[in-house]
Design a protein around this motif. Structure first.
Motif, short mmCIF file in Angstrom:
data_model
loop_
_atom_site.label_atom_id
_atom_site.label_comp_id
_atom_site.label_asym_id
_atom_site.label_seq_id
_atom_site.Cartn_x
_atom_site.Cartn_y
_atom_site.Cartn_z
N HIS A 7 -20.42 26.80 36.06
CA HIS A 7 -20.14 27.04 34.66
C HIS A 7 -20.90 26.09 33.74
N GLY A 12 -25.65 27.20 28.03
CA GLY A 12 -24.60 28.16 27.70
C GLY A 12 -24.55 29.31 28.68
N ALA A 37 -18.55 31.56 16.81
CA ALA A 37 -17.27 31.32 17.46
C ALA A 37 -16.46 30.36 16.61
N ALA A 41 -12.27 28.85 19.73
CA ALA A 41 -13.06 29.50 20.76
C ALA A 41 -14.08 28.54 21.35
N GLN A 42 -14.67 27.69 20.52
CA GLN A 42 -15.64 26.72 21.03
C GLN A 42 -14.96 25.72 21.95
N HIS A 44 -12.25 26.25 23.65
CA HIS A 44 -11.87 26.98 24.86
C HIS A 44 -13.05 27.10 25.81
N ARG A 45 -14.24 27.37 25.27
CA ARG A 45 -15.43 27.53 26.11
C ARG A 45 -15.84 26.22 26.77
N GLN A 46 -15.51 25.11 26.16
CA GLN A 46 -15.89 23.81 26.70
C GLN A 46 -14.85 23.25 27.66
N TYR A 138 -9.45 32.86 20.93
CA TYR A 138 -10.15 31.92 21.79
C TYR A 138 -11.42 32.50 22.40
N GLY A 139 -11.81 33.68 21.98
CA GLY A 139 -13.07 34.26 22.44
C GLY A 139 -13.06 34.70 23.89
N ILE A 140 -11.90 35.07 24.42
CA ILE A 140 -11.80 35.52 25.80
C ILE A 140 -12.02 37.02 25.83
#
Length: 149
Positions: A7, A12, A37, A41-42, A44-46, A138-140
């Motif tokens: 991941h 990215g 985002a 969401a950012q 969450h991605r991190q 959260y951009g899921i």
């Protein structure tokens, strides 16, 4: 613990043909970052969820805390819908055992036989709607046609 290095690609996780890179496209093609985002969401991605502590009483991420709030709210509503008529029948048997004029059944029977399953159906629709809103925040994405299935 599982190695989660797949991941952490640094770019990215984009392929060379993605919009954020030039990918050999014509100069007239617009390069985008895939949208903007939100801060949630950012974050969450991190977050590395495989190494994050999972504690039902004290979740380690904002997403987990908000999801747990939805779950506990649903649990309280479910408990009231299921056990409310039974408790009310115990506490006020006169009012709950009176026959309803139109359908001819006692009120407690109607609330348990129709209200509990109907409440569960409404509650499941409420949970699905709230969970979709949380996932969008959260951009899921739940892409069933992707290669990650």
């Amino acid at each position: 613990m599982t190695d989660n290095s797949s991941h952490d690609t640094g770019d990215g996780g984009r392929a060379p043909s993605d919009a954020a890179t030039d990918g050999g496209r014509a100069p007239s093609d617009a390069a985008t970052d895939g949208g903007v985002a939100s801060g949630a969401a950012q974050t969450h991605r991190q977050t590395d969820y495989l190494s994050s502590e999972v504690n039902i009483l004290s979740p380690s991420t904002a997403y987990m805390r908000e999801h747990l709030r939805i779950v506990w709210t649903g649990f309280v509503i479910w408990a009231v819908v299921v056990f409310g008529p039974v408790t009310a029948t115990y506490l006020a048997p006169g009012a709950m055992t009176v026959t309803m004029p139109i359908i001819g059944f006692p009120l407690h029977y109607f609330l348990i036989a129709i209200g509990a399953p109907g409440g569960a159906l409404i509650l499941s629709a409420w949970y699905a709607k709230r969970r979709d809103e949380l996932d969008n925040k959260y951009g899921i994405e739940h892409d069933v046609s992707g290669d990650n299935a």
